[in-house]
Write a protein that holds these residues in place. Structure first.
Motif, PDB file in Angstrom:
ATOM      1  N   VAL A  64     -78.941 -10.879  27.807  1.00  0.00           N
ATOM      2  CA  VAL A  64     -77.909 -10.944  26.771  1.00  0.00           C
ATOM      3  C   VAL A  64     -76.520 -10.900  27.410  1.00  0.00           C
ATOM      4  O   VAL A  64     -75.616 -11.628  27.001  1.00  0.00           O
ATOM      5  CB  VAL A  64     -78.092  -9.804  25.735  1.00  0.00           C
ATOM      6  CG1 VAL A  64     -76.948  -9.768  24.740  1.00  0.00           C
ATOM      7  CG2 VAL A  64     -79.424  -9.959  25.013  1.00  0.00           C
ATOM      8  N   VAL A  65     -76.357 -10.079  28.448  1.00  0.00           N
ATOM      9  CA  VAL A  65     -75.083 -10.017  29.170  1.00  0.00           C
ATOM     10  C   VAL A  65     -74.756 -11.393  29.746  1.00  0.00           C
ATOM     11  O   VAL A  65     -73.625 -11.881  29.632  1.00  0.00           O
ATOM     12  CB  VAL A  65     -75.121  -8.953  30.293  1.00  0.00           C
ATOM     13  CG1 VAL A  65     -73.874  -9.020  31.155  1.00  0.00           C
ATOM     14  CG2 VAL A  65     -75.284  -7.564  29.700  1.00  0.00           C
ATOM     15  N   ALA A  66     -75.753 -12.032  30.352  1.00  0.00           N
ATOM     16  CA  ALA A  66     -75.546 -13.358  30.941  1.00  0.00           C
ATOM     17  C   ALA A  66     -75.098 -14.368  29.885  1.00  0.00           C
ATOM     18  O   ALA A  66     -74.148 -15.127  30.106  1.00  0.00           O
ATOM     19  CB  ALA A  66     -76.826 -13.833  31.626  1.00  0.00           C
ATOM     20  N   VAL A  67     -75.749 -14.356  28.746  1.00  0.00           N
ATOM     21  CA  VAL A  67     -75.391 -15.291  27.672  1.00  0.00           C
ATOM     22  C   VAL A  67     -73.971 -15.018  27.176  1.00  0.00           C
ATOM     23  O   VAL A  67     -73.176 -15.944  26.989  1.00  0.00           O
ATOM     24  CB  VAL A  67     -76.413 -15.207  26.509  1.00  0.00           C
ATOM     25  CG1 VAL A  67     -75.908 -15.944  25.284  1.00  0.00           C
ATOM     26  CG2 VAL A  67     -77.759 -15.750  26.948  1.00  0.00           C
ATOM     27  N   LYS A  68     -73.638 -13.751  26.987  1.00  0.00           N
ATOM     28  CA  LYS A  68     -72.306 -13.405  26.482  1.00  0.00           C
ATOM     29  C   LYS A  68     -71.207 -13.792  27.473  1.00  0.00           C
ATOM     30  O   LYS A  68     -70.092 -14.094  27.066  1.00  0.00           O
ATOM     31  CB  LYS A  68     -72.215 -11.911  26.158  1.00  0.00           C
ATOM     32  CG  LYS A  68     -72.973 -11.525  24.888  1.00  0.00           C
ATOM     33  CD  LYS A  68     -72.828 -10.044  24.607  1.00  0.00           C
ATOM     34  CE  LYS A  68     -73.489  -9.665  23.309  1.00  0.00           C
ATOM     35  NZ  LYS A  68     -72.650  -9.878  22.149  1.00  0.00           N
ATOM     36  N   LEU A  69     -71.528 -13.780  28.779  1.00  0.00           N
ATOM     37  CA  LEU A  69     -70.542 -14.173  29.786  1.00  0.00           C
ATOM     38  C   LEU A  69     -70.583 -15.671  30.085  1.00  0.00           C
ATOM     39  O   LEU A  69     -69.708 -16.189  30.765  1.00  0.00           O
ATOM     40  CB  LEU A  69     -70.765 -13.384  31.085  1.00  0.00           C
ATOM     41  CG  LEU A  69     -70.425 -11.903  31.034  1.00  0.00           C
ATOM     42  CD1 LEU A  69     -70.835 -11.216  32.331  1.00  0.00           C
ATOM     43  CD2 LEU A  69     -68.940 -11.699  30.770  1.00  0.00           C
ATOM     44  N   GLY A  70     -71.613 -16.358  29.590  1.00  0.00           N
ATOM     45  CA  GLY A  70     -71.723 -17.793  29.807  1.00  0.00           C
ATOM     46  C   GLY A  70     -72.199 -18.151  31.200  1.00  0.00           C
ATOM     47  O   GLY A  70     -71.831 -19.207  31.733  1.00  0.00           O
ATOM     48  N   ILE A  71     -73.024 -17.277  31.792  1.00  0.00           N
ATOM     49  CA  ILE A  71     -73.542 -17.521  33.134  1.00  0.00           C
ATOM     50  C   ILE A  71     -75.043 -17.263  33.144  1.00  0.00           C
ATOM     51  O   ILE A  71     -75.624 -16.873  32.130  1.00  0.00           O
ATOM     52  CB  ILE A  71     -72.831 -16.646  34.195  1.00  0.00           C
ATOM     53  CG1 ILE A  71     -73.050 -15.157  33.938  1.00  0.00           C
ATOM     54  CG2 ILE A  71     -71.334 -16.958  34.219  1.00  0.00           C
ATOM     55  CD1 ILE A  71     -72.476 -14.247  35.004  1.00  0.00           C
TER      56      ILE A  71
END
Length: 121
Positions: A64-71
């Motif tokens: 979820v962190v990756a998705v929210k940061l776009g990476i």
């Protein structure tokens, strides 16, 4: 003779992943039991206060962190982020806009562009 349908259940870790929340942040009664498919659907359709709060404020699991940061998850690892982050921490990273985040976003954009090119073949 009619065959009885058994209830499909899953471990709490699987349910937490499907809900996009960190298992260790969920209430004890969620972590200690099993979750049926019907219960999961009910949680998704009408999330209780604890689930809505976790989705809004975190802590969020890595994917979820990756998705929210776009990476990508790999981009998180390259940046040295190995644990969960809260929404406030994610927002602080976005506001700071460090060089590694710019680089990882450009890598992710290239990966998406290449995947789209391959799909069009």
């Amino acid at each position: 003779m009619a065959k009885l349908k058994t209830t499909q259940t899953m471990k709490p870790a699987t349910a937490a992943k499907k809900l996009g929340v960190l298992l260790s942040a969920t209430p004890a009664e969620f972590r200690e039991g099993v979750v049926s498919r019907d219960e999961l659907n009910a949680l998704q359709a009408d999330p209780p206060a604890w689930l809505a709060d976790l989705r809004r404020n975190g802590p969020h699991p890595r994917q979820v962190v990756a998705v929210k940061l776009g990476i990508s998850n790999s981009g998180l690892a390259r940046a040295g982020i190995t644990g969960p982050l809260t929404t406030a921490e994610i927002d602080a990273i976005k506001a700071e806009d460090p060089e590694w985040l710019k680089r990882e976003r450009s890598v992710q954009a290239e990966v998406r562009k290449e995947a789209q090119r391959l799909d069009q073949r």
